[in-house]
Design a protein around this motif. Structure first.
Motif, PDB file in Angstrom:
ATOM      1  N   UNK A 131       0.807  -1.220   0.000  1.00  0.00           N
ATOM      2  CA  UNK A 131       0.000   0.000   0.000  1.00  0.00           C
ATOM      3  C   UNK A 131       0.840   1.269   0.000  1.00  0.00           C
ATOM      4  N   UNK A 132       2.134   1.142   0.279  1.00  0.00           N
ATOM      5  CA  UNK A 132       3.006   2.315   0.208  1.00  0.00           C
ATOM      6  C   UNK A 132       3.035   2.901  -1.194  1.00  0.00           C
ATOM      7  N   UNK A 133       2.863   2.045  -2.204  1.00  0.00           N
ATOM      8  CA  UNK A 133       2.811   2.546  -3.585  1.00  0.00           C
ATOM      9  C   UNK A 133       1.639   3.510  -3.761  1.00  0.00           C
ATOM     10  N   UNK A 134       0.486   3.153  -3.206  1.00  0.00           N
ATOM     11  CA  UNK A 134      -0.695   4.004  -3.336  1.00  0.00           C
ATOM     12  C   UNK A 134      -0.537   5.302  -2.537  1.00  0.00           C
ATOM     13  N   UNK A 135       0.002   5.192  -1.326  1.00  0.00           N
ATOM     14  CA  UNK A 135       0.209   6.390  -0.503  1.00  0.00           C
ATOM     15  C   UNK A 135       1.205   7.320  -1.179  1.00  0.00           C
ATOM     16  N   UNK A 136       2.275   6.736  -1.704  1.00  0.00           N
ATOM     17  CA  UNK A 136       3.271   7.540  -2.415  1.00  0.00           C
ATOM     18  C   UNK A 136       2.696   8.197  -3.655  1.00  0.00           C
ATOM     19  N   UNK A 137       1.826   7.467  -4.376  1.00  0.00           N
ATOM     20  CA  UNK A 137       1.198   8.036  -5.573  1.00  0.00           C
ATOM     21  C   UNK A 137       0.288   9.202  -5.211  1.00  0.00           C
ATOM     22  N   UNK A 138      -0.469   9.046  -4.119  1.00  0.00           N
ATOM     23  CA  UNK A 138      -1.346  10.134  -3.669  1.00  0.00           C
ATOM     24  C   UNK A 138      -0.538  11.370  -3.291  1.00  0.00           C
ATOM     25  N   UNK A 139       0.577  11.155  -2.584  1.00  0.00           N
ATOM     26  CA  UNK A 139       1.442  12.276  -2.212  1.00  0.00           C
ATOM     27  C   UNK A 139       2.038  12.921  -3.455  1.00  0.00           C
ATOM     28  N   UNK A 140       2.447  12.106  -4.414  1.00  0.00           N
ATOM     29  CA  UNK A 140       3.013  12.636  -5.652  1.00  0.00           C
ATOM     30  C   UNK A 140       2.025  13.489  -6.421  1.00  0.00           C
ATOM     31  N   UNK A 141       0.784  13.032  -6.514  1.00  0.00           N
ATOM     32  CA  UNK A 141      -0.253  13.818  -7.192  1.00  0.00           C
ATOM     33  C   UNK A 141      -0.462  15.158  -6.491  1.00  0.00           C
ATOM     34  N   UNK A 142      -0.434  15.137  -5.160  1.00  0.00           N
ATOM     35  CA  UNK A 142      -0.603  16.378  -4.398  1.00  0.00           C
ATOM     36  C   UNK A 142       0.527  17.351  -4.676  1.00  0.00           C
ATOM     37  N   UNK A 143       1.758  16.867  -4.762  1.00  0.00           N
ATOM     38  CA  UNK A 143       2.894  17.751  -5.007  1.00  0.00           C
ATOM     39  C   UNK A 143       2.867  18.316  -6.423  1.00  0.00           C
ATOM     40  N   UNK A 144       2.442  17.500  -7.383  1.00  0.00           N
ATOM     41  CA  UNK A 144       2.309  18.003  -8.762  1.00  0.00           C
ATOM     42  C   UNK A 144       1.230  19.075  -8.839  1.00  0.00           C
ATOM     43  N   UNK A 145       0.094  18.815  -8.174  1.00  0.00           N
ATOM     44  CA  UNK A 145      -0.984  19.803  -8.147  1.00  0.00           C
ATOM     45  C   UNK A 145      -0.526  21.091  -7.473  1.00  0.00           C
ATOM     46  N   UNK A 146       0.276  20.968  -6.429  1.00  0.00           N
ATOM     47  CA  UNK A 146       0.801  22.155  -5.757  1.00  0.00           C
ATOM     48  C   UNK A 146       1.661  22.986  -6.708  1.00  0.00           C
ATOM     49  N   UNK A 147       2.525  22.309  -7.465  1.00  0.00           N
ATOM     50  CA  UNK A 147       3.388  23.026  -8.412  1.00  0.00           C
ATOM     51  C   UNK A 147       2.562  23.752  -9.475  1.00  0.00           C
ATOM     52  N   UNK A 148       1.498  23.102  -9.954  1.00  0.00           N
ATOM     53  CA  UNK A 148       0.634  23.733 -10.962  1.00  0.00           C
ATOM     54  C   UNK A 148      -0.064  24.960 -10.388  1.00  0.00           C
ATOM     55  N   UNK A 149      -0.581  24.830  -9.174  1.00  0.00           N
ATOM     56  CA  UNK A 149      -1.278  25.952  -8.527  1.00  0.00           C
ATOM     57  C   UNK A 149      -0.332  27.122  -8.264  1.00  0.00           C
ATOM     58  N   UNK A 175       3.446   5.859   8.111  1.00  0.00           N
ATOM     59  CA  UNK A 175       4.144   5.380   9.305  1.00  0.00           C
ATOM     60  C   UNK A 175       3.294   4.344  10.027  1.00  0.00           C
ATOM     61  N   UNK A 176       2.024   4.636  10.230  1.00  0.00           N
ATOM     62  CA  UNK A 176       1.140   3.697  10.933  1.00  0.00           C
ATOM     63  C   UNK A 176       1.073   2.363  10.185  1.00  0.00           C
ATOM     64  N   UNK A 177       1.041   2.428   8.875  1.00  0.00           N
ATOM     65  CA  UNK A 177       0.923   1.224   8.058  1.00  0.00           C
ATOM     66  C   UNK A 177       2.174   0.355   8.140  1.00  0.00           C
ATOM     67  N   UNK A 178       3.372   0.956   7.997  1.00  0.00           N
ATOM     68  CA  UNK A 178       4.589   0.143   7.987  1.00  0.00           C
ATOM     69  C   UNK A 178       4.901  -0.418   9.379  1.00  0.00           C
ATOM     70  N   UNK A 181       1.319  -2.756   9.994  1.00  0.00           N
ATOM     71  CA  UNK A 181       0.891  -3.633   8.907  1.00  0.00           C
ATOM     72  C   UNK A 181      -0.575  -3.488   8.573  1.00  0.00           C
ATOM     73  N   UNK A 182      -1.245  -2.474   9.150  1.00  0.00           N
ATOM     74  CA  UNK A 182      -2.678  -2.264   8.924  1.00  0.00           C
ATOM     75  C   UNK A 182      -2.930  -0.860   8.380  1.00  0.00           C
ATOM     76  N   UNK A 183      -3.945  -0.756   7.526  1.00  0.00           N
ATOM     77  CA  UNK A 183      -4.362   0.549   7.022  1.00  0.00           C
ATOM     78  C   UNK A 183      -5.884   0.597   7.110  1.00  0.00           C
ATOM     79  N   UNK A 184      -6.351   1.145   8.219  1.00  0.00           N
ATOM     80  CA  UNK A 184      -7.791   1.204   8.439  1.00  0.00           C
ATOM     81  C   UNK A 184      -8.218   2.576   8.900  1.00  0.00           C
TER      82      UNK A 184
END
Length: 301
Positions: A131-149, A175-178, A181-184
């Motif tokens: 799930x770190x891939x998904x969290x990292x992707x979400x963070x990446x999208x946020x940073x790209x959107x920040x740069x555009x704004x 941090x909580x996930x790693x 081992x849970x993401x709830x």
């Protein structure tokens, strides 16, 4: 009686020449630092506060320290990497111009990239923590959107800061996930709580800087009504999260100093703005928030 000797030229001029060389060396060091070290000092707190609060909650359920250390290392390396990389590519206000500057900045970029890749690889090795891939992707999208704004001008600056904060506070559920081992619900709660705290801090600092000369409650409300509404909206959203069972009611105490500080702004007497003191006060707010959040969560569970 010995004849009076003339002062040697190097004695006369040595002190001014040495002082000039020292000044040039100091300016060179400061420029190299600006090319390499992140200039958004408050962003360090926006990254570390979520990680500390999440670790305080997660370590009550697990003692899995090594993944936390790896994630902390990767996050700090990636966060630090941004400034020297932008300096090297010439897309920031500070650009590496000389061959010497480009060489030193490129070395830092390579070093930080290697550290980030190694730490991330160990976290994701053999399909671990997918799930770190998904969290990292979400963070990446946020940073790209920040740069555009940011590119859209001053009228979107505040929004860009908030969007960037979404990416930084994603470190809390990571941090909580790693560690557990849970993401709830708890992971989402940590993200929401830290996003609310960070967003409030950003908004407060901005209004203090831009309304330093305003006098009186009416004048402040007329100019910063969105901040007052935001305070109330944050309190309502957190209360709703508690009512839904996502977060213990006692944890709301961690936000009380933040809300009191915000509402006190409207009635406090006018005084010269001291930016350094404002920064230290917000650092103290962050420390108090971390301590209260972890303590109240521990008492509630």
């Amino acid at each position: 009686m010995a004849a009076k000797t003339e002062p040697r030229p190097e004695t006369v001029w040595a002190q001014p020449v040495e002082a000039e060389e020292l000044a040039l060396e100091k300016a060179r060091r400061e420029r190299n630092r600006a090319l390499i070290v992140p200039r958004e000092h408050g962003a360090w707190g926006l990254l570390l506060v979520p990680m500390v609060t999440a670790a305080g909650v997660a370590f009550r359920q697990s003692t899995n320290v090594f993944p936390f250390v790896l994630l902390l290392t990767a996050a700090l390396a990636l966060f630090w990497l941004r400034t020297p990389l932008e300096s090297l590519l010439g897309i920031s206000a500070m650009r590496a111009e000389t061959k010497e500057e480009r060489g030193s900045v490129a070395f830092v970029v390579l070093y930080l990239a290697i550290v980030a890749v190694l730490a991330s690889s160990m976290l994701l090795w053999a399909g671990q923590n997918p799930l770190l891939w998904l969290i990292g992707a979400a963070a990446g999208v946020a940073f790209v959107a920040q740069a555009v704004l940011r590119k859209m001008g001053r009228h979107t600056r505040m929004l860009s800061e908030i969007v960037g904060t979404i990416g930084l506070t994603a470190s809390a559920p990571a941090v909580y996930y790693v560690v557990t081992g849970k993401f709830g619900i708890t992971a989402w709660m940590l993200w929401l709580a830290n996003l609310a705290f960070a967003g409030n801090q950003i908004h407060y600092v901005q209004i203090r800087i831009h309304t330093a000369k305003l006098i009186g409650v009416r004048a402040k409300l007329a100019r910063t009504r969105s901040f007052a509404v935001g305070q109330l909206a944050m309190a309502a959203a957190l209360a709703l999260a508690c009512w839904l069972g996502w977060m213990p009611w006692l944890v709301l105490l961690a936000f009380v100093p933040l809300l009191l500080r915000g509402f006190y702004y409207f009635v406090q007497r006018p005084a010269p703005l001291r930016v350094r003191r404002l920064g230290w006060n917000e650092l103290a707010q962050a420390i108090v928030f971390c301590v209260l959040f972890i303590m109240t969560f521990a008492l509630s569970v």
